[in-house]
Scaffold this motif. Sequence first.
Motif, PDB file in Angstrom:
ATOM      1  N   GLY A 160     -19.754 -33.178  -6.006  1.00  0.00           N
ATOM      2  CA  GLY A 160     -19.220 -34.538  -4.999  1.00  0.00           C
ATOM      3  C   GLY A 160     -17.875 -33.365  -4.293  1.00  0.00           C
ATOM      4  N   ARG A 161     -17.821 -32.230  -4.089  1.00  0.00           N
ATOM      5  CA  ARG A 161     -16.368 -31.869  -3.925  1.00  0.00           C
ATOM      6  C   ARG A 161     -16.224 -32.499  -2.452  1.00  0.00           C
ATOM      7  N   ARG A 162     -15.052 -32.029  -2.461  1.00  0.00           N
ATOM      8  CA  ARG A 162     -14.542 -32.600  -0.987  1.00  0.00           C
ATOM      9  C   ARG A 162     -14.273 -31.374  -0.470  1.00  0.00           C
ATOM     10  N   VAL A 163     -14.248 -30.907   0.854  1.00  0.00           N
ATOM     11  CA  VAL A 163     -13.976 -29.816   1.744  1.00  0.00           C
ATOM     12  C   VAL A 163     -13.343 -29.555   2.416  1.00  0.00           C
ATOM     13  N   ASP A 164     -12.441 -29.053   3.082  1.00  0.00           N
ATOM     14  CA  ASP A 164     -11.178 -29.617   3.615  1.00  0.00           C
ATOM     15  C   ASP A 164     -11.857 -28.911   5.601  1.00  0.00           C
ATOM     16  N   ALA A 165     -11.496 -28.401   6.487  1.00  0.00           N
ATOM     17  CA  ALA A 165     -11.934 -28.433   7.457  1.00  0.00           C
ATOM     18  C   ALA A 165     -12.400 -27.124   7.620  1.00  0.00           C
ATOM     19  N   ALA A 166     -11.401 -26.582   7.713  1.00  0.00           N
ATOM     20  CA  ALA A 166     -10.898 -25.184   7.697  1.00  0.00           C
ATOM     21  C   ALA A 166     -12.820 -24.707   6.623  1.00  0.00           C
ATOM     22  N   GLU A 167     -12.737 -24.471   5.492  1.00  0.00           N
ATOM     23  CA  GLU A 167     -13.714 -24.193   4.857  1.00  0.00           C
ATOM     24  C   GLU A 167     -14.480 -25.059   4.999  1.00  0.00           C
ATOM     25  N   ALA A 168     -14.909 -25.649   5.933  1.00  0.00           N
ATOM     26  CA  ALA A 168     -16.026 -26.753   6.411  1.00  0.00           C
ATOM     27  C   ALA A 168     -16.555 -26.147   8.023  1.00  0.00           C
ATOM     28  N   GLN A 169     -15.806 -25.173   8.714  1.00  0.00           N
ATOM     29  CA  GLN A 169     -16.360 -24.226   9.483  1.00  0.00           C
ATOM     30  C   GLN A 169     -16.612 -23.276   8.849  1.00  0.00           C
ATOM     31  N   ARG A 170     -16.178 -22.728   7.891  1.00  0.00           N
ATOM     32  CA  ARG A 170     -16.791 -21.669   7.161  1.00  0.00           C
ATOM     33  C   ARG A 170     -17.634 -21.187   7.090  1.00  0.00           C
ATOM     34  N   ILE A 171     -18.251 -22.348   6.546  1.00  0.00           N
ATOM     35  CA  ILE A 171     -19.842 -23.051   5.994  1.00  0.00           C
ATOM     36  C   ILE A 171     -20.532 -23.205   6.498  1.00  0.00           C
ATOM     37  N   GLY A 172     -19.905 -23.590   7.730  1.00  0.00           N
ATOM     38  CA  GLY A 172     -21.016 -23.650   9.525  1.00  0.00           C
ATOM     39  C   GLY A 172     -21.474 -25.516   9.724  1.00  0.00           C
ATOM     40  N   LEU A 173     -20.211 -25.961   8.961  1.00  0.00           N
ATOM     41  CA  LEU A 173     -20.739 -27.589   9.065  1.00  0.00           C
ATOM     42  C   LEU A 173     -19.828 -28.287   9.810  1.00  0.00           C
ATOM     43  N   VAL A 174     -19.173 -27.617  10.850  1.00  0.00           N
ATOM     44  CA  VAL A 174     -18.089 -27.516  11.961  1.00  0.00           C
ATOM     45  C   VAL A 174     -18.568 -26.884  12.450  1.00  0.00           C
ATOM     46  N   ASN A 175     -18.749 -26.931  13.967  1.00  0.00           N
ATOM     47  CA  ASN A 175     -18.153 -25.980  15.038  1.00  0.00           C
ATOM     48  C   ASN A 175     -17.233 -25.287  15.415  1.00  0.00           C
ATOM     49  N   GLU A 176     -15.907 -26.302  15.805  1.00  0.00           N
ATOM     50  CA  GLU A 176     -15.160 -25.460  16.302  1.00  0.00           C
ATOM     51  C   GLU A 176     -13.079 -27.086  15.903  1.00  0.00           C
ATOM     52  N   LEU A 177     -12.461 -26.549  15.438  1.00  0.00           N
ATOM     53  CA  LEU A 177     -11.853 -27.111  15.091  1.00  0.00           C
ATOM     54  C   LEU A 177     -10.499 -27.067  15.324  1.00  0.00           C
ATOM     55  N   PHE A 178      -9.582 -28.135  15.983  1.00  0.00           N
ATOM     56  CA  PHE A 178      -8.554 -28.936  16.931  1.00  0.00           C
ATOM     57  C   PHE A 178      -7.983 -29.435  15.984  1.00  0.00           C
ATOM     58  N   PRO A 179      -6.274 -29.525  16.764  1.00  0.00           N
ATOM     59  CA  PRO A 179      -4.630 -29.766  16.053  1.00  0.00           C
ATOM     60  C   PRO A 179      -4.872 -31.551  16.555  1.00  0.00           C
ATOM     61  N   ASP A 180      -5.103 -32.303  17.402  1.00  0.00           N
ATOM     62  CA  ASP A 180      -5.660 -33.367  16.888  1.00  0.00           C
ATOM     63  C   ASP A 180      -6.539 -34.279  17.972  1.00  0.00           C
ATOM     64  N   ARG A 181      -6.502 -35.638  17.237  1.00  0.00           N
ATOM     65  CA  ARG A 181      -8.015 -36.246  18.589  1.00  0.00           C
ATOM     66  C   ARG A 181      -7.879 -36.031  19.898  1.00  0.00           C
ATOM     67  N   ASP A 182      -6.959 -36.536  20.482  1.00  0.00           N
ATOM     68  CA  ASP A 182      -6.884 -36.151  22.214  1.00  0.00           C
ATOM     69  C   ASP A 182      -7.725 -34.001  22.286  1.00  0.00           C
ATOM     70  N   ALA A 183      -6.619 -33.624  21.692  1.00  0.00           N
ATOM     71  CA  ALA A 183      -7.559 -32.458  22.118  1.00  0.00           C
ATOM     72  C   ALA A 183      -9.157 -31.901  21.734  1.00  0.00           C
ATOM     73  N   MET A 184      -9.724 -32.626  20.646  1.00  0.00           N
ATOM     74  CA  MET A 184     -10.540 -32.738  20.366  1.00  0.00           C
ATOM     75  C   MET A 184     -12.003 -34.318  21.652  1.00  0.00           C
ATOM     76  N   LEU A 185     -11.090 -34.784  21.441  1.00  0.00           N
ATOM     77  CA  LEU A 185     -12.673 -35.497  22.602  1.00  0.00           C
ATOM     78  C   LEU A 185     -12.175 -35.288  23.698  1.00  0.00           C
ATOM     79  N   THR A 186     -11.421 -33.981  23.954  1.00  0.00           N
ATOM     80  CA  THR A 186     -10.980 -33.637  25.408  1.00  0.00           C
ATOM     81  C   THR A 186     -12.498 -32.539  25.382  1.00  0.00           C
ATOM     82  N   ALA A 187     -12.185 -31.440  24.185  1.00  0.00           N
ATOM     83  CA  ALA A 187     -13.432 -30.542  24.523  1.00  0.00           C
ATOM     84  C   ALA A 187     -14.621 -31.069  24.220  1.00  0.00           C
ATOM     85  N   ALA A 188     -15.079 -31.894  23.695  1.00  0.00           N
ATOM     86  CA  ALA A 188     -16.167 -32.878  24.260  1.00  0.00           C
ATOM     87  C   ALA A 188     -16.784 -32.596  24.614  1.00  0.00           C
TER      88      ALA A 188
END
Length: 259
Positions: A160-188
């Motif tokens: 049940g361990r939690r995975v922060d964003a950096a680890e999630a990207q490293r193990i392949g859960l996340v494609n890209e990380l963004f500093p904030d919500r607006d930057a993320m939605l704009t990129a999407a």
Amino acid sequence: MDYRTLGTETRDGITTVTVTRPEARNALSRRTLTELLHVVGGATGPLILTGAPGPAFVAGADIREMARMTPEEGEEFGRLGQAVTSLLESVRVPVIACVDGYAFGGGCELALACDFVYATEKSVFGQPEVTLGLIPGFGGCVRLQQQVGPARARELIYSGRRVDAAEAQRIGLVNELFPDRDAMLTAARHTLTAIGRNSPSAVSLCKATINAARGQDVRTGLLAELAAFRQAFTTPDRHEGTAAFLAKREPAFSRHWEV
């Protein structure tokens, strides 16, 4: 359908679907899952799936509802959740999960069912169902191992361990990380706009082929690819794309996402 727990906005052919239950950290109730089935099933163009601003993308399934369920009701709830995640995975249009905050349990399972995941740096992922005496029931036991491998999936699900964003990207859960919500939605939106310039029928066939080949041996996967390749030759987009290339002009593809 009267959406009580979702917000939808369509702009330039891209629909943003926002889970909006701030009082429950956007947890997935029966109502929310039913609304998601309706909106995703009716999609006619690319989708962004996100949660209302706050601490959570989707904090998980609604524990208050689950605490009162009989085994039969629990099975039906799981069936509904699996219907949503299976639809996100199989719908013809591309879907990007935009995660900003906690994506636990059903929230993580929603993200896993999308084509790929963008996330803010504050996001956290996990399948904590075992801490409640439950297991992932919306596809987590199946899709997480496909995404990160069986051993890693076992570790995350059993603990049940939690995975922060950096680890999630490293193990392949996340494609890209963004500093904030607006930057993320704009990129999407930029990504889906770029995808939208291509042939919708070809993109849809690619999605279906990748899904069909997942977990199969190479020979079986190649057969699925060959069948889709043949089908592409039957589409108007193939005629338009090849003609445009030979004429040295931009293709004018149809905007229909059905093959």
